[in-house]
Enzyme design. Sequence first.
Site, PDB file in Angstrom:
ATOM      1  N   GLU A 133      -9.780   4.251   6.212  1.00 14.12           N
ATOM      2  CA  GLU A 133      -8.934   4.736   7.307  1.00 14.12           C
ATOM      3  C   GLU A 133      -9.715   5.545   8.348  1.00 14.12           C
ATOM      4  OE1 GLU A 133      -6.324   3.392   7.909  1.00 14.12           O
ATOM      5  OE2 GLU A 133      -5.619   2.601   5.995  1.00 14.12           O
ATOM      6  N   GLY A 138       3.275   2.657  10.621  1.00 14.75           N
ATOM      7  CA  GLY A 138       3.026   1.914  11.852  1.00 14.75           C
ATOM      8  C   GLY A 138       2.839   0.433  11.616  1.00 14.75           C
ATOM      9  N   ALA A 139       1.951   0.093  10.701  1.00 15.48           N
ATOM     10  CA  ALA A 139       1.659  -1.315  10.427  1.00 15.48           C
ATOM     11  C   ALA A 139       0.812  -1.409   9.166  1.00 15.48           C
ATOM     12  CB  ALA A 139       0.908  -1.946  11.594  1.00 15.48           C
ATOM     13  N   HIS A 158      -9.361  -3.553  10.210  1.00 17.32           N
ATOM     14  CA  HIS A 158      -9.336  -3.400   8.745  1.00 17.32           C
ATOM     15  C   HIS A 158      -9.824  -4.656   8.028  1.00 17.32           C
ATOM     16  CE1 HIS A 158      -7.775   0.449   7.530  1.00 17.32           C
ATOM     17  NE2 HIS A 158      -6.602   0.334   8.108  1.00 17.32           N
ATOM     18  N   GLU A 202       0.853  -1.182   0.000  1.00 12.81           N
ATOM     19  CA  GLU A 202       0.000   0.000   0.000  1.00 12.81           C
ATOM     20  C   GLU A 202       0.898   1.245   0.000  1.00 12.81           C
ATOM     21  OE1 GLU A 202      -2.723   0.442   3.312  1.00 12.81           O
ATOM     22  OE2 GLU A 202      -3.766   2.060   2.311  1.00 12.81           O
ATOM     23  N   GLU A 211      -2.289  -3.845   7.094  1.00  9.10           N
ATOM     24  CA  GLU A 211      -3.362  -4.814   7.315  1.00  9.10           C
ATOM     25  C   GLU A 211      -3.468  -5.919   6.262  1.00  9.10           C
ATOM     26  OE1 GLU A 211      -3.838  -1.528   6.424  1.00  9.10           O
ATOM     27  OE2 GLU A 211      -5.498  -1.314   5.007  1.00  9.10           O
ATOM     28  N   HIS A 214      -6.381  -1.646  15.279  1.00 10.17           N
ATOM     29  CA  HIS A 214      -6.600  -0.955  14.005  1.00 10.17           C
ATOM     30  C   HIS A 214      -6.431  -1.915  12.821  1.00 10.17           C
ATOM     31  CE1 HIS A 214      -6.446   2.653  11.329  1.00 10.17           C
ATOM     32  NE2 HIS A 214      -5.688   1.864  10.599  1.00 10.17           N
ATOM     33  N   GLU A 215      -5.306  -2.614  12.784  1.00  9.81           N
ATOM     34  CA  GLU A 215      -5.052  -3.497  11.636  1.00  9.81           C
ATOM     35  C   GLU A 215      -6.056  -4.646  11.614  1.00  9.81           C
ATOM     36  OE1 GLU A 215      -3.216  -1.996   9.650  1.00  9.81           O
ATOM     37  OE2 GLU A 215      -2.273  -0.660  11.112  1.00  9.81           O
TER      38      GLU A 215
END
Length: 852
Positions: free
Chosen positions: A319, A260-261, A300, A119, A263, A296-297
């Site tokens: 997001e 950060g990370a 998603h 991404e 998904e 969060h991930e």
Amino acid sequence: MSQTQAKHLKDYTAPHFTITHIDLNFILDGENTKVIATSKVKRTNEHQFDLVLEGEQLELESVKLNGKNHDYRRTDTSLTITTDLNEFELEIITALNPEANTSLEGLYMSDGAYCTQCEAEGFRRITYFLDRPDVLAIYNVRIEADKAAFPFLLSNGNQIEQGEMPRSGRHFVQWQDPFPKPSYLFALVAGDFDLLEDHFITQSGRDVKLQVFVDKGNLHKASHAMESLKKSMKWDEQRFDLEYDLDIYMIVAVDFFNMGAMENKGLNVFNTKYVLADKASATDEDYHGIESVVGHEYFHNWTGNRVTCRDWFQLSLKEGLTVFRDQEFSSDLGSRAVNRIQAVKVMKNQQFAEDAGPMSHPIRPESVIEMNNFYTVTVYNKGAEVIRMMHTILGEQGFQAGMKCYFERHDGQAVTCDDFVNAMESATGKDLQQFRRWYSQAGTPVVTVDESFDSSSGQYKLHLTQQVSSQGVKGQTLHIPFSIELLDDQGHSIVNQVLDFTQAKQEFVFDGFDAKPIASLLQDFSAPVKLQYTVEFDHLVHLMRFASSEVARWEASVQLFSQSVWDNVDHLAQHQSMAVDNRVLEAFRGVILNEQLDPALVAEILNVPSASSLIEQVDKVDLDLLQVAREFVIEEIASACEDELVARYRELNSFDTAEHRAFKNAALVLLSYVSQQHEGLVISQFEQSTNMTDTLAALKAATVGQFDCLTELLAQFEKQWHSTPLVMDKWFTLQATANNDDVIDQIVKLTQHSSFSFNNPNRVRSLIGSFVAGNTYQFHKKDGSGYEYLTQILIKLNKSNPQVASRMITPLIQFAKFDDTRQMLMKRSLETLKSLPDLSKDLFEKVTKALG
Ligand code: ARG
Ligand code: ZN
């Protein structure tokens, strides 16, 4: 690297072809890595368009159509194939060098492991493809590599086969992901890791295997991430009725990561910062960050993966919604008020600044040069505020009905922000026509407040006016949910409601008062707007004591502190002596002594506004006066409350919870402003500490107070932690944010430290990022040395990692509030960057916007 043409939302067209299946075969072999991609391609309309695939920085070996070599045309960024077939198989072989990939997009190496970040548009650095989110394919991935060096070979979905190639010492694994997905969700990891395993039984009774992969020797630091994952899975079932859909969920922590990370379906790749933690090495804040990013991930998987974005202009669809969901998760598990305060701070300190600067954009941007530049506080955090407003307007039940409708309609599709709002409307019957404007209008609306009270009739009137504009362009009137509380002089709550503020000017009338009520407006930041409302000290003191919302109490304390600072800036400008009103000192003393308050809330109040957040409150700032005034006000509060702070500090020191530590450490930092006298407290806290929160707070206090012990404490810390990179990051940040006139020399020295590397974004952010964003006075030093230093660094990063460079430039383009000298110096730096022969798209977009 140029192609600096903007793409526009209005030019969106559906793809002329789609790819329904792709088989990827990765032959991982260092600089000779090969990718064989076999796709099923289908024409989507009756026209005879060419097939145009995206690809960047690829070495192309061959192109075969239905098994035969086929002609193609190629540019730096595309591969074009002409055919009259409507359906065919396309095999493309590309060669890559992941070892030389310092941009950390596409396939790259992190500490000896292969990993990917696709991404937004990184897949095109792996193979030629229709690299856009509205092309959804089933992925079948084979990975082959040396077995000893890369025992784990991971990709999305389920493992369906594995095998050895004994003579070569190599092995392979085959993965299949049953859910069609866009290319940005593809992931591959190959390496040697420690593995923490667990499982989760879903609400329908399916058993899901959970795996967290960490660098060797870090197994004991993986359990908080695992616990957070299980809590996320449970919470999404309970609050949103959403269940996980594969039999396995993997998280891999890598130290080289731009964000950060990520998904990726079934295989999240995380920055180590958001996975690794134990009490000795991670702060309470780190623990909280891990829980929220893991959540969060995970969230998603539904909001992003099962339903994805039609195009990148719709990024906030996934997001904004997923940030809203992770905020709610944290708030349901921990303190709702403290989580809200943190979200409000991000909005006011960072998003308002972005929206007032050259990168201002609506949460659904309309034009983009480099997509990576739009993973912003506007798309993420203002996006989440827009979702939160819908939640406020529709209520939890209505909102959940809307979510249900959204998934019923769009599961498996790539959709738009409008589709989401439509679902919310259909499910609730609520008209969100005017509300939709939040998606297309940039800029922070300003709400002006006038009140009047008629003592004969007991009627209180609130007149609200909204002004919406961005970069000089006037916007349309917005639907603003405006939350208010009216208190009487005893502190009783008389009115507590959300007003539908939908007109340019609107009046709200409240009856039945004996005396003019005291208003708490925009409670809990019910809309992302700026309030223009003059409030007296007494009024703020009243709110700080009696507002029913803890967020409103904090907010009142921020205003009280800020007004004192600005009053003193005025005094200084008029060559008068400074002073802090006694009511301010009493209000802070009251908070420190009030045992009924949540200690975490007290900590938020005692962590008074930073210089940069004060700058956000005004249109023009004299930084030199601000610094003197702010420090004066802190010193006055701290010395007025010195005895109380010491007493509470000692009392709190015996508790072992994050809330108590937060209060205690805020007190310690305040005390360090009073005098060198409290150095003893700092040293003993450092020496007796059993956790990183207390250790770091002691160092912070020693830094702020410029105590003699600092050098020695930093040396001890370095000795203990020199081989733990994430902890060394904290050590770098401490030194880079010290308000010392030689801080740049210090930073330059630290770039030579054996723990530092310009190729690792965590290191660069902790040392240089924290200086430019967190050391306001030194970065903005009047001689321009801060700007010059950042410029040198950006020139370097422009080549190795444009994404990281582009994130770090932020304070340099937000120059409008500063004096002419500083503005001139900042623009000079931007001109230097603009003239670089190889300026990346990322920096080009921001620099040219800033220079206008
Ligand atoms: N989707 C990821 C997240 O929310 C962020 C990835 C951003 N990557 C990038 N290169 N801009 O958490
Ligand atoms: Zn996200």
